[in-house]
Enzyme design. Structure first.
Site, PDB file in Angstrom:
ATOM      1  N   ARG A 127      72.869 -41.835 -34.644  1.00  0.00           N
ATOM      2  CA  ARG A 127      71.794 -42.760 -34.702  1.00  0.00           C
ATOM      3  C   ARG A 127      71.958 -43.792 -35.822  1.00  0.00           C
ATOM      4  O   ARG A 127      71.214 -44.749 -35.901  1.00  0.00           O
ATOM      5  CB  ARG A 127      70.484 -41.988 -34.899  1.00  0.00           C
ATOM      6  CG  ARG A 127      70.167 -41.124 -33.660  1.00  0.00           C
ATOM      7  CD  ARG A 127      68.944 -40.268 -33.849  1.00  0.00           C
ATOM      8  NE  ARG A 127      68.998 -39.406 -35.013  1.00  0.00           N
ATOM      9  CZ  ARG A 127      69.675 -38.241 -35.103  1.00  0.00           C
ATOM     10  NH1 ARG A 127      70.389 -37.805 -34.083  1.00  0.00           N
ATOM     11  NH2 ARG A 127      69.654 -37.513 -36.190  1.00  0.00           N
ATOM     12  N   GLY A 128      72.976 -43.577 -36.666  1.00  0.00           N
ATOM     13  CA  GLY A 128      73.181 -44.469 -37.822  1.00  0.00           C
ATOM     14  C   GLY A 128      73.396 -45.930 -37.466  1.00  0.00           C
ATOM     15  O   GLY A 128      73.017 -46.824 -38.208  1.00  0.00           O
TER      16      GLY A 128
ATOM     17  N   ASP B 294      70.900 -42.395 -43.043  1.00  0.00           N
ATOM     18  CA  ASP B 294      69.911 -41.394 -43.454  1.00  0.00           C
ATOM     19  C   ASP B 294      70.422 -40.485 -44.559  1.00  0.00           C
ATOM     20  O   ASP B 294      71.624 -40.361 -44.793  1.00  0.00           O
ATOM     21  CB  ASP B 294      69.564 -40.495 -42.262  1.00  0.00           C
ATOM     22  CG  ASP B 294      70.722 -39.573 -41.890  1.00  0.00           C
ATOM     23  OD1 ASP B 294      71.835 -40.080 -41.675  1.00  0.00           O
ATOM     24  OD2 ASP B 294      70.524 -38.341 -41.869  1.00  0.00           O
TER      25      ASP B 294
ATOM     26  N   GLY C  98      86.797 -42.289 -43.088  1.00  0.00           N
ATOM     27  CA  GLY C  98      87.523 -42.806 -41.931  1.00  0.00           C
ATOM     28  C   GLY C  98      87.749 -41.746 -40.854  1.00  0.00           C
ATOM     29  O   GLY C  98      88.258 -42.045 -39.778  1.00  0.00           O
TER      30      GLY C  98
ATOM     31  N   ARG D 275      65.992 -43.723 -42.501  1.00  0.00           N
ATOM     32  CA  ARG D 275      66.692 -44.580 -41.542  1.00  0.00           C
ATOM     33  C   ARG D 275      65.977 -45.911 -41.334  1.00  0.00           C
ATOM     34  O   ARG D 275      66.599 -46.944 -41.133  1.00  0.00           O
ATOM     35  CB  ARG D 275      66.791 -43.893 -40.180  1.00  0.00           C
ATOM     36  CG  ARG D 275      67.803 -42.769 -40.108  1.00  0.00           C
ATOM     37  CD  ARG D 275      68.108 -42.449 -38.647  1.00  0.00           C
ATOM     38  NE  ARG D 275      68.709 -41.141 -38.488  1.00  0.00           N
ATOM     39  CZ  ARG D 275      70.011 -40.893 -38.617  1.00  0.00           C
ATOM     40  NH1 ARG D 275      70.820 -41.868 -38.954  1.00  0.00           N
ATOM     41  NH2 ARG D 275      70.483 -39.680 -38.448  1.00  0.00           N
TER      42      ARG D 275
ATOM     43  N   THR E  32      85.585 -40.026 -38.961  1.00  0.00           N
ATOM     44  CA  THR E  32      84.774 -40.231 -37.760  1.00  0.00           C
ATOM     45  C   THR E  32      85.388 -41.317 -36.885  1.00  0.00           C
ATOM     46  O   THR E  32      85.530 -41.147 -35.674  1.00  0.00           O
ATOM     47  CB  THR E  32      83.332 -40.635 -38.138  1.00  0.00           C
ATOM     48  OG1 THR E  32      82.819 -39.659 -39.041  1.00  0.00           O
ATOM     49  CG2 THR E  32      82.443 -40.737 -36.927  1.00  0.00           C
ATOM     50  N   LEU E  33      85.772 -42.401 -37.532  1.00  0.00           N
ATOM     51  CA  LEU E  33      86.358 -43.527 -36.800  1.00  0.00           C
ATOM     52  C   LEU E  33      87.694 -43.142 -36.170  1.00  0.00           C
ATOM     53  O   LEU E  33      87.982 -43.529 -35.032  1.00  0.00           O
ATOM     54  CB  LEU E  33      86.536 -44.700 -37.761  1.00  0.00           C
ATOM     55  CG  LEU E  33      86.761 -46.048 -37.112  1.00  0.00           C
ATOM     56  CD1 LEU E  33      85.616 -46.380 -36.183  1.00  0.00           C
ATOM     57  CD2 LEU E  33      86.902 -47.113 -38.188  1.00  0.00           C
TER      58      LEU E  33
ATOM     59  N   ASP F 247      83.636 -44.422 -44.294  1.00  0.00           N
ATOM     60  CA  ASP F 247      83.738 -43.762 -45.598  1.00  0.00           C
ATOM     61  C   ASP F 247      85.127 -43.117 -45.693  1.00  0.00           C
ATOM     62  O   ASP F 247      86.089 -43.779 -46.068  1.00  0.00           O
ATOM     63  CB  ASP F 247      82.585 -42.744 -45.678  1.00  0.00           C
ATOM     64  CG  ASP F 247      82.483 -42.073 -47.032  1.00  0.00           C
ATOM     65  OD1 ASP F 247      83.077 -42.582 -47.991  1.00  0.00           O
ATOM     66  OD2 ASP F 247      81.804 -41.025 -47.128  1.00  0.00           O
TER      67      ASP F 247
HETATM   68  P1  IMP Z   1      83.353 -40.941 -42.472  1.00  0.00           P
HETATM   69  O1  IMP Z   1      83.807 -40.081 -41.347  1.00  0.00           O
HETATM   70  O2  IMP Z   1      83.481 -40.221 -43.786  1.00  0.00           O
HETATM   71  O3  IMP Z   1      84.053 -42.285 -42.497  1.00  0.00           O
HETATM   72  O4  IMP Z   1      81.806 -41.243 -42.306  1.00  0.00           O
HETATM   73  C1  IMP Z   1      81.159 -40.719 -41.216  1.00  0.00           C
HETATM   74  C2  IMP Z   1      79.702 -40.939 -41.108  1.00  0.00           C
HETATM   75  O5  IMP Z   1      79.060 -40.337 -42.220  1.00  0.00           O
HETATM   76  C3  IMP Z   1      79.232 -42.369 -41.084  1.00  0.00           C
HETATM   77  O6  IMP Z   1      79.333 -42.951 -39.808  1.00  0.00           O
HETATM   78  C4  IMP Z   1      77.788 -42.163 -41.489  1.00  0.00           C
HETATM   79  O7  IMP Z   1      77.014 -41.781 -40.367  1.00  0.00           O
HETATM   80  C5  IMP Z   1      77.893 -41.017 -42.488  1.00  0.00           C
HETATM   81  N1  IMP Z   1      77.955 -41.545 -43.864  1.00  0.00           N
HETATM   82  C6  IMP Z   1      79.044 -41.779 -44.626  1.00  0.00           C
HETATM   83  N2  IMP Z   1      78.690 -42.290 -45.824  1.00  0.00           N
HETATM   84  C7  IMP Z   1      77.331 -42.372 -45.809  1.00  0.00           C
HETATM   85  C8  IMP Z   1      76.350 -42.833 -46.768  1.00  0.00           C
HETATM   86  O8  IMP Z   1      76.638 -43.296 -47.886  1.00  0.00           O
HETATM   87  N3  IMP Z   1      75.049 -42.751 -46.358  1.00  0.00           N
HETATM   88  C9  IMP Z   1      74.670 -42.258 -45.151  1.00  0.00           C
HETATM   89  N4  IMP Z   1      75.545 -41.833 -44.233  1.00  0.00           N
HETATM   90  C10 IMP Z   1      76.865 -41.898 -44.565  1.00  0.00           C
HETATM   91 MG    MG Z   2      77.848 -42.951 -38.267  1.00  0.00          MG
END
Ligand code: IMP
Ligand code: MG
Length: 177
Positions: free
Chosen positions: A44-45, A160, A106, A166, A108-109, A104
């Protein structure tokens, strides 16, 4: 609001968000002219970003969402993700742009692009509203970035902390104490 005590300084105001998202929309409209892209976001972000970004795009597009869930720790390696709501539109042969809230580590991407590529889109690019490059673990090219942010936890505009904050209209630092 009582629950907003964890909100710290404003990192990106509502006005700056609006200006930058509108600029991104204009840039995307020009780059994807004639390509009828599918803009995809992760629930939902990404929902507020997707909503504002797509309304700033002036060319024909399709819009879709998916949702990703994390496996509870212990069940799989920490940070492992799975799709909990799939796309409704077929992206095979389409130009796809992922509108991500924040990149963050990376991870998830990386997962998302790997899954989407199995559908064989014509092209696949990323538009990240926020980029926190400090903790990057997997480096993927980001075609568009809204803002680079320092290594702090942020909330608001879809992001969130345990489902709170949110709906805040700007991006703020979250203070854990
Ligand atoms: P990643 O896989 O670490 O790049 O980040 C994955 C997900 O974590 C992002 O798409 C956000 O939904 C959540 N996330 C990462 N950093 C933050 C933050 O600072 N605040 C809130 N959600 C975050
Ligand atoms: Mg996200």
């Amino acid at each position: 609001m009582e629950k907003n005590t964890g909100i710290g300084r404003t990192l990106i105001s509502k006005e700056r968000l609006k200006r930058r998202v509108n600029d991104l929309g204009r840039e995307i409209s020009s780059d994807y002219k004639g390509l009828h892209p599918v803009i995809i976001s992760v629930l939902r972000g990404g929902m507020y970003f997707l909503s504002d970004l797509t309304r700033a795009i002036s060319i024909p597009i399709h819009v879709d969402t998916l949702a990703i869930g994390r496996y509870p720790e212990g069940q799989s390696f920490s940070g492992a993700v799975k799709i909990t709501k799939d796309l409704d539109i077929s992206i095979t042969g389409r130009h796809v742009l992922i509108a991500e809230d924040i990149v963050d580590t990376g991870l998830t991407l990386a997962y998302l692009t790997r899954i989407l590529k199995t559908h064989e889109p014509e092209s696949l690019h990323v538009c990240a509203l926020l980029n926190n490059p400090t903790r990057r673990f997997i480096n993927l090219p980001l075609r568009y970035v809204g803002f680079a942010i320092p290594d702090v936890f942020v909330v608001g505009y879809g992001l969130d902390y345990k489902e709170d904050y949110r709906h805040i209209e700007y991006i703020a630092e979250y203070l854990s104490q």
